[in-house]
Design a protein around this motif. Structure first.
Motif, PDB file in Angstrom:
ATOM      1  N   ALA A  83     -30.509  17.430 -53.005  1.00 29.28           N
ATOM      2  CA  ALA A  83     -30.657  18.173 -51.754  1.00 29.28           C
ATOM      3  C   ALA A  83     -31.882  17.726 -50.968  1.00 29.28           C
ATOM      4  O   ALA A  83     -31.821  17.590 -49.738  1.00 29.28           O
ATOM      5  CB  ALA A  83     -30.753  19.670 -52.054  1.00 29.28           C
ATOM      6  N   ILE A  84     -32.991  17.474 -51.650  1.00 32.68           N
ATOM      7  CA  ILE A  84     -34.211  17.089 -50.944  1.00 32.68           C
ATOM      8  C   ILE A  84     -34.031  15.749 -50.231  1.00 32.68           C
ATOM      9  O   ILE A  84     -34.557  15.535 -49.135  1.00 32.68           O
ATOM     10  CB  ILE A  84     -35.409  17.051 -51.923  1.00 32.68           C
ATOM     11  N   SER A  85     -33.254  14.865 -50.837  1.00 32.29           N
ATOM     12  CA  SER A  85     -32.939  13.601 -50.169  1.00 32.29           C
ATOM     13  C   SER A  85     -32.209  13.858 -48.856  1.00 32.29           C
ATOM     14  O   SER A  85     -32.489  13.225 -47.830  1.00 32.29           O
ATOM     15  CB  SER A  85     -32.076  12.728 -51.095  1.00 32.29           C
ATOM     16  N   ASN A  86     -31.290  14.807 -48.868  1.00 31.35           N
ATOM     17  CA  ASN A  86     -30.556  15.155 -47.643  1.00 31.35           C
ATOM     18  C   ASN A  86     -31.436  15.908 -46.656  1.00 31.35           C
ATOM     19  O   ASN A  86     -31.342  15.704 -45.441  1.00 31.35           O
ATOM     20  CB  ASN A  86     -29.316  15.992 -47.985  1.00 31.35           C
ATOM     21  N   TRP A  87     -32.299  16.784 -47.165  1.00 30.97           N
ATOM     22  CA  TRP A  87     -33.177  17.569 -46.286  1.00 30.97           C
ATOM     23  C   TRP A  87     -34.177  16.696 -45.550  1.00 30.97           C
ATOM     24  O   TRP A  87     -34.483  16.936 -44.384  1.00 30.97           O
ATOM     25  CB  TRP A  87     -33.951  18.608 -47.102  1.00 30.97           C
ATOM     26  N   THR A  88     -34.698  15.684 -46.244  1.00 29.84           N
ATOM     27  CA  THR A  88     -35.793  14.890 -45.684  1.00 29.84           C
ATOM     28  C   THR A  88     -35.351  13.562 -45.080  1.00 29.84           C
ATOM     29  O   THR A  88     -36.101  12.939 -44.331  1.00 29.84           O
ATOM     30  CB  THR A  88     -36.840  14.586 -46.777  1.00 29.84           C
ATOM     31  N   GLY A  89     -34.145  13.102 -45.436  1.00 33.87           N
ATOM     32  CA  GLY A  89     -33.703  11.801 -44.967  1.00 33.87           C
ATOM     33  C   GLY A  89     -34.299  10.647 -45.750  1.00 33.87           C
ATOM     34  O   GLY A  89     -34.151   9.488 -45.370  1.00 33.87           O
ATOM     35  N   ARG A  90     -34.993  10.947 -46.834  1.00 39.94           N
ATOM     36  CA  ARG A  90     -35.612   9.911 -47.658  1.00 39.94           C
ATOM     37  C   ARG A  90     -34.615   9.402 -48.697  1.00 39.94           C
ATOM     38  O   ARG A  90     -33.698  10.122 -49.097  1.00 39.94           O
ATOM     39  CB  ARG A  90     -36.858  10.461 -48.350  1.00 39.94           C
ATOM     40  N   PRO A  91     -34.771   8.164 -49.149  1.00 43.08           N
ATOM     41  CA  PRO A  91     -33.880   7.634 -50.195  1.00 43.08           C
ATOM     42  C   PRO A  91     -33.970   8.488 -51.454  1.00 43.08           C
ATOM     43  O   PRO A  91     -35.047   9.003 -51.789  1.00 43.08           O
ATOM     44  CB  PRO A  91     -34.429   6.229 -50.451  1.00 43.08           C
ATOM     45  N   PRO A  92     -32.882   8.656 -52.157  1.00 37.97           N
ATOM     46  CA  PRO A  92     -32.910   9.478 -53.374  1.00 37.97           C
ATOM     47  C   PRO A  92     -33.651   8.805 -54.512  1.00 37.97           C
ATOM     48  O   PRO A  92     -33.787   7.581 -54.548  1.00 37.97           O
ATOM     49  CB  PRO A  92     -31.421   9.638 -53.710  1.00 37.97           C
ATOM     50  N   VAL A  93     -34.135   9.620 -55.434  1.00 44.01           N
ATOM     51  CA  VAL A  93     -34.689   9.093 -56.682  1.00 44.01           C
ATOM     52  C   VAL A  93     -33.513   8.544 -57.482  1.00 44.01           C
ATOM     53  O   VAL A  93     -32.565   9.267 -57.783  1.00 44.01           O
ATOM     54  CB  VAL A  93     -35.411  10.195 -57.485  1.00 44.01           C
TER      55      VAL A  93
END
Length: 396
Positions: A83-93
């Motif tokens: 979810a945090i990847s989607n919230w922030t637009g940053r690449p996923p871990v």
């Protein structure tokens, strides 16, 4: 908020490693379900026959700790990392970093099972949640996604609760303070995240089907209800048997029933994937009400019965609702609950209901727990069987 980048949801071209380690939900949802499905029968056998389990050779303590800091922690990690990847637009871990994080979780489960030096076990087990909290905080901060900072804070509090459960006696904490604080944190996470996704998914479904009178979104009532709930849960951590705590539980039970009614779940009965979210949230006020009753009338209802409405009911049902929906969506499948998924939902509900009801009948306590536990565990093994292949495969 930063605009989501293609890499936040990609599985094409950028990442060339195993699909299983391309997004956090894949290893953690699959392993959490498999772990829950196997840990429950193991705990029942150990409890019934007196087998030693874990560092304290105490099956009950192992069961309580591992379902919270093993199963639930894995689900939270899978959800947060995705979810945090989607919230922030940053690449996923992903890739080796995700594999390393998963190894920390697995090492904690092995250490807790085989036992040994309690300090070494505590260090190994506590590393995972602190690592998840750190990664979540880093990405939320880097993406300046301050709205979701409370989620990072709650994961950090869960990590501290794990530490408190290991070191409680040495720190002079009251009995099971670490476990209660973990349950309180998880409950607050469910109230917070559930309050976002349930009315949103319900509204989306209703709009798709041309319905009006949409669910009520987060407002002043919700914020007051959340604040009161936090206060009551904090009181429960410190004063679990106080009359004031019991009154508090009864009050927030009614508040959350009213909150749930504002989301109009009865209008989505034809879609199990949405309906199950409402059923899962309903377990929360049921649990709060039973926990209040257990304080006032312990001769009628024990705290263990009440807590299972929260753990196997609310936590079990809501985590499974999130895991099934997120797995389907992020794996490129249609957002539709097939027959197997509906059976999974039904088994969790039935297992929870029997866990609460059967001990009041003529069935022996150990047999009652075994029947309910096997039914509940089957739901998670069925998830691993049905959803496992898509979690190991690349996105469609």
């Amino acid at each position: 908020m930063a605009r989501p980048q293609p890499s936040a949801g990609d599985e094409n071209g950028v990442y060339a490693g195993p699909a299983f380690f391309s997004h956090g939900f894949r290893p953690f949802f699959f392993s959490a379900a498999l772990f829950a499905g196997l840990a429950i029968p193991l705990w029942m056998a150990a409890f019934s026959h007196g087998y030693p389990v874990g560092a304290n050779v105490d099956a009950l303590s192992w069961h309580a700790h591992e379902m919270l800091f093993g199963y639930v922690a894995a689900v939270i990690a899978g959800f947060a990392l995705t979810a945090i990847s989607n919230w922030t637009g940053r690449p996923p871990v992903r890739g080796w970093r995700l594999a390393l994080l998963f190894s920390l979780w697995l090492a904690g489960r092995i250490a807790m099972l085989i036992g040994g030096d309690v300090t070494v076990i505590a260090v190994i087990d506590c590393l995972f949640l602190f690592a998840v909290a750190g990664l979540a905080l880093h990405d939320v901060s880097a993406g300046q996604n301050w709205r979701n900072l409370p989620v990072c804070g709650l994961i950090a509090l869960l990590a501290l609760s794990n530490f408190a459960d290991h070191a409680g006696a040495g720190l002079g904490l009251i009995h099971q303070a670490g476990l209660r604080s973990a349950l309180a944190v998880i409950a607050i996470l469910m109230l917070l995240i559930g309050g976002r996704i349930i009315p949103t998914f319900t509204a989306n479904w209703m709009k798709k089907h041309g319905m009006g009178n949409l669910p009520t979104t987060m407002g002043l009532f919700d914020k007051i209800t959340l604040l009161i709930s936090v206060v009551v849960l904090i009181c429960w951590i410190a004063f679990p048997n106080a009359v004031a705590t019991g009154f508090g539980f009864i009050i927030i039970a009614f508040l959350h029933i009213f909150r749930l009614s504002r989301w109009r779940g009865w209008r989505v009965v034809s879609d199990p994937l949405v309906l199950v979210l409402h059923i899962a949230y309903l377990w929360i006020p049921v649990a709060f009400g039973l926990m209040g009753l257990a304080i006032f009338r312990p001769d009628i209802l024990t705290s263990a019965h009440a807590l299972h409405a929260l753990t196997t009911g609310a936590i079990g049902q809501l985590t499974m609702a999130v895991m099934t929906r997120a797995s389907l969506g992020h794996c490129g499948r249609e957002l539709r609950a097939g027959a197997g998924t509906v059976v999974i939902y039904g088994l969790i509900f039935l297992g929870t209901a029997l866990r609460i009801i059967l001990p009041f009948g003529d069935v022996g306590y150990a047999l009652a727990m075994s029947i309910a536990g096997v039914i509940w565990a089957l739901a998670f093994l069925l998830f691993a069987t049905i959803y496992g292949p898509m979690l190991f495969a690349s996105r469609r």
